[in-house]
Motif scaffolding. Sequence first.
Motif, short mmCIF file in Angstrom:
data_model
loop_
_atom_site.label_atom_id
_atom_site.label_comp_id
_atom_site.label_asym_id
_atom_site.label_seq_id
_atom_site.Cartn_x
_atom_site.Cartn_y
_atom_site.Cartn_z
N MET A 151 -4.53 -17.24 9.86
CA MET A 151 -5.63 -17.04 8.92
C MET A 151 -5.79 -15.55 8.60
SD MET A 151 -9.65 -18.04 9.33
CE MET A 151 -9.90 -16.77 10.58
N GLU A 152 -5.64 -14.70 9.63
CA GLU A 152 -5.74 -13.26 9.41
C GLU A 152 -4.67 -12.79 8.44
OE1 GLU A 152 -5.78 -9.12 12.00
OE2 GLU A 152 -4.46 -10.77 12.58
N GLY A 153 -3.43 -13.26 8.64
CA GLY A 153 -2.35 -12.86 7.75
C GLY A 153 -2.62 -13.23 6.31
N GLN A 154 -3.20 -14.40 6.09
CA GLN A 154 -3.52 -14.83 4.74
C GLN A 154 -4.61 -13.94 4.12
OE1 GLN A 154 -4.62 -18.95 5.15
NE2 GLN A 154 -2.50 -19.65 5.35
N ARG A 155 -5.62 -13.59 4.94
CA ARG A 155 -6.70 -12.74 4.43
C ARG A 155 -6.18 -11.34 4.07
NH1 ARG A 155 -11.88 -14.57 5.96
NH2 ARG A 155 -11.85 -16.85 5.89
N VAL A 156 -5.28 -10.81 4.90
CA VAL A 156 -4.74 -9.47 4.63
C VAL A 156 -3.93 -9.48 3.33
CG1 VAL A 156 -3.11 -7.72 5.45
CG2 VAL A 156 -4.73 -8.76 7.05
N LYS A 157 -3.07 -10.48 3.16
CA LYS A 157 -2.28 -10.58 1.93
C LYS A 157 -3.18 -10.70 0.70
CE LYS A 157 2.02 -12.53 3.79
NZ LYS A 157 2.94 -13.70 3.76
N ALA A 158 -4.25 -11.49 0.85
CA ALA A 158 -5.16 -11.68 -0.27
C ALA A 158 -5.86 -10.37 -0.63
CB ALA A 158 -6.19 -12.76 0.07
N LEU A 159 -6.25 -9.61 0.39
CA LEU A 159 -6.91 -8.33 0.13
C LEU A 159 -5.95 -7.35 -0.54
CD1 LEU A 159 -9.37 -6.50 0.39
CD2 LEU A 159 -8.54 -5.84 2.67
N TYR A 160 -4.69 -7.30 -0.08
CA TYR A 160 -3.70 -6.44 -0.73
C TYR A 160 -3.56 -6.81 -2.21
CZ TYR A 160 -2.00 -4.62 3.78
OH TYR A 160 -1.88 -3.99 4.99
N ARG A 161 -3.51 -8.10 -2.49
CA ARG A 161 -3.33 -8.57 -3.86
C ARG A 161 -4.53 -8.19 -4.73
NH1 ARG A 161 -1.66 -13.06 -2.46
NH2 ARG A 161 -3.63 -14.20 -2.43
N LEU A 163 -6.73 -5.72 -4.26
CA LEU A 163 -6.81 -4.27 -4.46
C LEU A 163 -5.69 -3.78 -5.37
CD1 LEU A 163 -7.73 -3.12 -0.83
CD2 LEU A 163 -9.21 -3.12 -2.86
N ALA A 164 -4.51 -4.39 -5.28
CA ALA A 164 -3.41 -4.00 -6.17
C ALA A 164 -3.76 -4.28 -7.62
CB ALA A 164 -2.14 -4.73 -5.77
N GLN A 165 -4.39 -5.42 -7.87
CA GLN A 165 -4.81 -5.75 -9.24
C GLN A 165 -5.92 -4.80 -9.70
OE1 GLN A 165 -5.92 -9.88 -8.99
NE2 GLN A 165 -3.80 -10.62 -9.00
N LYS A 166 -6.84 -4.48 -8.81
CA LYS A 166 -7.96 -3.61 -9.17
C LYS A 166 -7.49 -2.22 -9.58
CE LYS A 166 -12.17 -1.53 -7.25
NZ LYS A 166 -13.09 -1.47 -6.07
N TYR A 167 -6.50 -1.67 -8.87
CA TYR A 167 -6.05 -0.30 -9.12
C TYR A 167 -4.75 -0.23 -9.93
CZ TYR A 167 -9.63 1.24 -5.83
OH TYR A 167 -10.82 1.48 -5.20
N GLY A 168 -4.25 -1.37 -10.38
CA GLY A 168 -3.05 -1.37 -11.21
C GLY A 168 -1.79 -1.01 -10.45
N VAL A 169 -1.72 -1.36 -9.18
CA VAL A 169 -0.53 -1.10 -8.37
C VAL A 169 0.37 -2.33 -8.44
CG1 VAL A 169 0.34 -0.60 -6.06
CG2 VAL A 169 -1.84 0.39 -6.83
N LYS A 170 1.62 -2.12 -8.82
CA LYS A 170 2.53 -3.24 -8.99
C LYS A 170 3.39 -3.43 -7.74
CE LYS A 170 2.89 -2.65 -14.01
NZ LYS A 170 3.80 -2.44 -15.16
N ARG A 171 3.50 -4.66 -7.32
CA ARG A 171 4.40 -5.07 -6.25
C ARG A 171 4.20 -4.25 -4.96
NH1 ARG A 171 10.21 -5.76 -9.49
NH2 ARG A 171 9.45 -7.28 -11.02
N PHE A 172 2.98 -4.21 -4.51
CA PHE A 172 2.74 -3.49 -3.25
C PHE A 172 3.20 -4.32 -2.07
CE2 PHE A 172 0.13 -2.86 0.54
CZ PHE A 172 0.41 -1.53 0.81
N ARG A 173 3.85 -3.61 -1.13
CA ARG A 173 4.25 -4.23 0.14
C ARG A 173 4.06 -3.20 1.24
NH1 ARG A 173 10.19 -6.80 1.77
NH2 ARG A 173 9.57 -7.50 3.88
N ARG A 174 3.35 -3.60 2.29
CA ARG A 174 3.10 -2.68 3.39
C ARG A 174 4.41 -2.31 4.05
NH1 ARG A 174 1.56 1.61 5.46
NH2 ARG A 174 0.65 1.64 7.54
#
Length: 326
Positions: A151-161, A163-174
């Motif tokens: 569940m944590e992994g899903q929440r982290v991926k969702a948050l990355y997605r 924030l990437a949309q909010k700031y216009g960052v394309k294809r972010f991967r940690r």
Amino acid sequence: MSTRARRDLGTPTLAMLPRIADSLSFLYLETVRIVQDDLGICAQVESPRGTERVYLPAAALSCVLLGPGTSITQPALASFARNGTSLVAVGAGGVRSYAGIMPASLTTTWLERQARAWADDEERLAVATRMYTHRYGAPEGGMNLAQLRGMEGQRVKALYRILAQKYGVKRFRRNYDPSAWDSQDPVNLALSAANSCMYGVVHAAVLALGCSPALGFVHSGTQMAFVYDIADLFKMQVTVPLAFSLHASANPEREARQALREQFRLLKLMPGIVTAIQQMLDPSAKGESVDRTSDITHLWDPQAGLLPSGVNYADTIAPGDDPWAP
């Protein structure tokens, strides 16, 4: 004024030291020499104008980050130790080496609570569950630890997605690779720098409570396991959004450190970190003071409990019970 008088005035007492929750978060230094003189601890740097000095508020600092090109003298290190300030050596290329200092008079109350919870499998699971619940709310249906991690992994991926949309960052991967630190994109670079600062401050809070950084409940196998546990409680709300906001920065490392220091002040994160450590280890101890020190050492006995130290117990041995008697 004599040298001894200056030394006595510069030696901190318990009443003089600020509580860890009220102290400044961290100070980053690089390319300086840290020394102790008659007035206190100062950072020296050579310039065309000669030796320039900046005095450091050691008693009010939780953590000092020693960056590349930094050196420190033994008297200055001893002064930081007396003030209970944690030192974090920041190596080139992003490789971090942590050095912790704690006062010898610090009480072991929280360390004992941590050790008891860590050594009992049921209690360790309960603490780990509280850590996940603190971040994402109470799990439904009594999830086990593996399900909570998923569940944590899903929440982290969702948050990355998001924030990437909010700031216009394309294809972010940690991506964190200490051997290729400078090749990271601005978001990853800012996140790595901010997380390192967060670890240093959490480490300082853990040491101030007298806990062990190595006894983790979710993480294990490293001397920083408990630090990572506690830092994870705050990263999704603090360092991750901060990193994405610096996606267009020309110097994301420096700006991340500066912005994080300001957030520690505005959001009062240090008291939150201290409270979180307490609540994770023992929810019933909310609001308990963390700045207790003890000059009293006891002896442990499985039947009698704590016994006074500094006492000769020869008279308590019954005749015939002394294994060393002739």
